[in-house]
Design an enzyme around this catalytic site. Structure first.
Site, PDB file in Angstrom:
ATOM      1  N   TRP A   1       0.823  -1.208   0.000  1.00 58.96           N
ATOM      2  CA  TRP A   1       0.000   0.000   0.000  1.00 58.96           C
ATOM      3  C   TRP A   1       0.862   1.266   0.000  1.00 58.96           C
ATOM      4  O   TRP A   1       0.359   2.372  -0.221  1.00 58.96           O
ATOM      5  CB  TRP A   1      -0.956   0.015   1.190  1.00 58.96           C
ATOM      6  CG  TRP A   1      -0.301   0.167   2.545  1.00 58.96           C
ATOM      7  CD1 TRP A   1       0.457  -0.759   3.187  1.00 58.96           C
ATOM      8  CD2 TRP A   1      -0.378   1.299   3.416  1.00 58.96           C
ATOM      9  NE1 TRP A   1       0.876  -0.272   4.410  1.00 58.96           N
ATOM     10  CE2 TRP A   1       0.365   0.982   4.580  1.00 58.96           C
ATOM     11  CE3 TRP A   1      -0.995   2.535   3.347  1.00 58.96           C
ATOM     12  CZ2 TRP A   1       0.512   1.868   5.652  1.00 58.96           C
ATOM     13  CZ3 TRP A   1      -0.861   3.419   4.417  1.00 58.96           C
ATOM     14  CH2 TRP A   1      -0.106   3.085   5.552  1.00 58.96           C
ATOM     15  N   ASP A   2       2.158   1.099   0.197  1.00 56.74           N
ATOM     16  CA  ASP A   2       3.090   2.233   0.165  1.00 56.74           C
ATOM     17  C   ASP A   2       2.954   3.022  -1.140  1.00 56.74           C
ATOM     18  O   ASP A   2       3.067   4.250  -1.153  1.00 56.74           O
ATOM     19  CB  ASP A   2       4.541   1.739   0.248  1.00 56.74           C
ATOM     20  CG  ASP A   2       4.813   0.820   1.414  1.00 56.74           C
ATOM     21  OD1 ASP A   2       3.855   0.238   1.961  1.00 56.74           O
ATOM     22  OD2 ASP A   2       5.988   0.642   1.764  1.00 56.74           O
TER      23      ASP A   2
ATOM     24  N   GLU B   1       1.744  -1.730  13.224  1.00 61.82           N
ATOM     25  CA  GLU B   1       1.821  -3.187  13.251  1.00 61.82           C
ATOM     26  C   GLU B   1       2.336  -3.729  14.582  1.00 61.82           C
ATOM     27  O   GLU B   1       2.497  -4.942  14.731  1.00 61.82           O
ATOM     28  CB  GLU B   1       2.680  -3.684  12.095  1.00 61.82           C
ATOM     29  CG  GLU B   1       2.045  -3.412  10.741  1.00 61.82           C
ATOM     30  CD  GLU B   1       2.970  -3.698   9.573  1.00 61.82           C
ATOM     31  OE1 GLU B   1       2.463  -3.844   8.449  1.00 61.82           O
ATOM     32  OE2 GLU B   1       4.202  -3.741   9.779  1.00 61.82           O
TER      33      GLU B   1
END
Length: 769
Positions: free
Chosen positions: A357-358, A488
């Protein structure tokens, strides 16, 4: 390892050789051209610590996920970019002694990455065990003009002896990824051939069947004149070489020019690969090393003309941003919508070289402002073309009716991340895909994209959210259970504020786009609705109900949004309470201890406040920033840039400056002790944002650019260029004020510190401080 590399505004310089930092230097000094790339490994043999890395874009292998258990929907493999054939190798023997810096006394050593002209230069003097002293100078690059090619100039000089030097340039396809499960090798040989001055090696990947032909051609020079030579060909399994013996007197030099090409079956038929590779390498070699090096410099000059950011008065800051821009430009060029941007680019194999998703959250803004519109559009099309597989991924997890869950990690659209708490729970990545569509249209004004491609993706994503969200009869609100947010260091939490926020935003934006597409072209909308069986009455009603009734955790006493339910139940320590010896946590603490702690890996709540800042007043942003930043350890490369941008928005110029230095020099200074396995390419786009959106205060509002500049005390001035809807602007921020120059042939209106400014073609405005 701070300050290992010398500070230079246009170069990254390693002065003196420390083998303990060699893998870090190999990462930082990596080369690429969007089509191929390589780490800064030595040409000659090196028996010390090294991470070999040569890569060909788009070539990957589905390595079997190595776990002892399986769950429904769990990925079958972890896709990874492959270490491809090593084309840079040149074995050197001095008499009967192999040249190996791990076994020599290194008298002098210098390695420098010239970012202005796009090449890597290395020079050293070494003494062998027998006392022979030799000097070497090499220059190499991956061509931006002939993007399937690279070249090396390797000059060797005996300093205190006369004698025979044996040179063996080779192509070695018998290579392995460091992270391969069970030490599996991924390539099989297809064919090979050698000639007096080179040859080719064609390999095929197991399972995926990609084929790559690597061809080389060599030229020998003495006193800058071609030298006739006879060679002995070498052929082994997955290996070809050419051995040349030359007698050289003390103080005299011999230069080996090595040209190489990597052609992939993605772009050429397999049957023609070898012949085409040979033809390409002959064409490039015919130009000569000096010519193609000059072409390289000219190509980079053209890129820097539009992409450069100039910081006056702070060499470390200047070096940092140029390094980030350089790596971004040599990683992705946007010419091929089948390619994307791996977190490590062409600098290492960690994260598999796959798409995360970066790209949507961090990289799209850089390419929107610094490249042609098609480049960012191709990044969006990459996801559109994988929509079918995103729907398949969601179906494997029990979702239905066209709901799409884009993969956390992918090469071809198939989910291949191998950690359950990420694969199943870090679903906010879906929101980043939608936000990129919004960001692209907001920036370019290309609303046709919505009807052609964007709405179909948005509806599929919103269908996922509408099924993933749960109605809580107890709260009488919708809730989001069992997720992992951007932080995370928290797994399987309920009601992560960021995930819930971006899910609701996705559905709200989808409803807006439905209306927009219907108004623009009712027939096109009807065709799409029929194609995807979209029941507007029922589904739009569900989207709207969730938007109206979603639960968001917050603490009214502190005036903050809670990262998730129960976050304040944790012992509320600050990062300043952590001994330096216990960081980074991911390397020093058990996972259980991390999960129970209050510490945050990267922006989570603050990621949402960054994306949707227009929905929150400044004091709300400040309260959340002041609460969460002191608890954030910034052990993700994606963290410092967001904090820099928000600090600048809050007027906290000193914290913005410190976070900018951290994001821009993250790899140069190895902040997180993890640069040895590759640079953090996608976060480098965040570094660009920390300058342009942070200190430049650039936003897009009502279809025009807006700037609210802020200049750190350490800088005399800052300037950058922005491409926007056919216009090119130069912005210079200095102590005396901000100047905006219009480099285009058309007038443009911008907002500067809240005031509308019309800038005529080739004109400029100055707003004094």
């Amino acid at each position: 390892m701070k300050d290992y590399f010398k500070v230079d505004e246009w170069k990254i310089i390693e002065e003196g050789f420390d083998p303990h930092y060699n893998k870090v230097a190999e990462s930082v000094l990596s080369l690429g051209n969007g089509r191929m790339g390589q780490r800064a490994n030595f040409e000659e043999a090196y028996s010390g610590e090294t991470l070999q890395g040569n890569y060909v874009a788009g070539v990957y292998y589905p390595d079997k996920t190595r776990v002892g258990w399986w769950k429904n929907g769990y990925p079958e493999y972890f896709a990874k970019v492959l270490n491809a054939a090593n084309w840079i190798g040149i074995d050197v023997t001095l008499g009967d002694e192999p040249l190996d810096l791990a076994k020599c006394e290194v008298l002098t050593f210098r390695r420098e990455l010239n970012m202005q002209e796009g090449y890597l230069k290395r020079s050293f003097k070494a003494k062998t065990e027998s006392g022979k002293e030799v000097g070497v100078e090499s220059v190499r690059f991956c061509s931006m003009v002939d993007d399937e090619c690279g070249a090396i100039s390797y000059t060797i000089t005996p300093l205190n002896f006369n004698g025979e030097i044996t040179l063996t340039p080779y192509i070695d396809g018998d290579i392995v990824n460091k992270d391969s499960n069970y030490d599996e090798k991924f390539w099989d040989e297809v064919s090979k051939a050698t000639t007096n001055d080179g040859g080719y090696l064609q390999l095929r990947t197991k399972k995926t069947g990609f084929e790559v032909a690597t061809a080389t051609k060599i030229v020998l020079l003495q006193d800058n004149a071609p030298l006739e030579f006879e060679s002995t060909p070498i052929e082994k399994e997955k290996y070809i070489g050419t051995t040349v013996k030359v007698n050289v007197g003390a103080g005299k030099s011999i230069t080996l020019l090595k040209y190489a090409a990597n052609l992939s079956s993605q772009n050429h038929s397999k049957e023609e690969l070898a012949n085409k590779a040979t033809a390409v390498i002959n064409r490039v070699a015919a130009k000569g090393f000096g010519t193609i090096l000059a072409e390289q410099a000219a190509a980079w000059a053209e890129k820097w003309k539009n992409n450069d950011i100039i910081i006056e008065g702070d060499a470390k800051a200047q070096q940092g941003i140029r390094f980030n821009i350089f790596q971004l430009n040599q990683t992705y060029t946007g010419e091929d919508d089948r390619l994307n941007i791996g977190p490590k680019g062409f600098t290492g194999e960690k994260y598999g070289g796959s798409t995360y998703w970066d790209t949507e959250a961090y990289c799209v803004p850089f390419y929107l402002a610094t490249a042609e519109q098609k480049v960012a559009r191709n990044l969006l099309l990459y996801r559109y073309k994988q929509l079918g597989k995103a729907i398949e991924n969601a179906k494997l997890l029990g979702f239905k009716d066209g709901a799409a869950l884009y993969p956390m990690v992918t090469m071809d659209g198939t989910e291949c991340h191998n950690e359950w708490e990420i694969t199943f729970e870090e679903i906010h990545r879906n929101g980043a895909i939608a936000f990129a569509i919004y960001n692209y249209v907001r920036y370019t004004g290309d609303e046709a994209y919505l009807g052609d491609y964007g709405l179909e993706v948005l509806i599929a994503i919103s269908r996922f959210w509408s099924q993933r969200i749960t109605w809580s009869a107890d709260r009488e609100q919708y809730v989001m259970l069992g997720v992992t947010g951007p932080n995370e260091y928290e797994n399987n939490v309920n009601n992560n504020w960021y995930t819930s926020t971006i899910a609701v935003w996705c559905m709200k934006y989808t409803l807006e786009v439905i209306d927009k597409v219907k108004q623009a072209d009712q027939a096109k909308y009807d065709e799409l609705a029929a194609k995807i069986t979209f029941d507007e009455g029922t589904e739009s009603g569900r989207f709207a109900d969730i938007v109206a009734k979603m639960y968001f955790p917050q603490d009214e006493k502190l005036g903050i949004y809670l990262q998730q339910d129960g976050y304040l139940d944790k012992e509320q320590l600050l990062v300043t309470d952590l001994p330096a010896t216990e960081r980074p946590l991911v390397q020093k603490w058990s996972w259980d201890r991390i999960l129970r702690s209050v510490f945050i890996k990267q922006a989570d709540v603050l990621q949402g406040l960054y994306f949707f800042e227009e929905d929150y007043d400044l004091e709300t942003i400040r309260r959340n920033y002041d609460f969460y930043e002191p608890r954030t350890v910034h052990e993700s490369s994606l963290s410092p840039c967001v904090h820099a941008i928000l600090a600048a928005k809050l007027g906290d110029v000193e914290r913005a400056y410190q976070f900018y230095l951290r994001t821009s020099r993250l790899d140069i200074d190895d902040y997180n002790n993890d640069t040895e396995d590759g640079c953090h390419i996608t976060s480098m786009a965040g570094t660009w944002m920390s300058i342009v959106e942070g200190f430049g205060g650039m936003r897009v509002k009502d279809g025009m650019l807006s700037f609210n500049p802020l200049l750190p005390d350490e800088w005399k001035a800052l300037s950058f260029q922005i491409g926007f809807r056919g216009s090119l602007l130069n912005i210079r921020i200095a102590k005396e004020g901000t100047t905006v120059r219009n480099l285009s042939d058309n007038s443009v209106t911008v907002m500067l510190n809240g005031a509308s400014q019309l800038i005529e073609a080739k004109g400029e405005v100055l707003m004094r401080t």
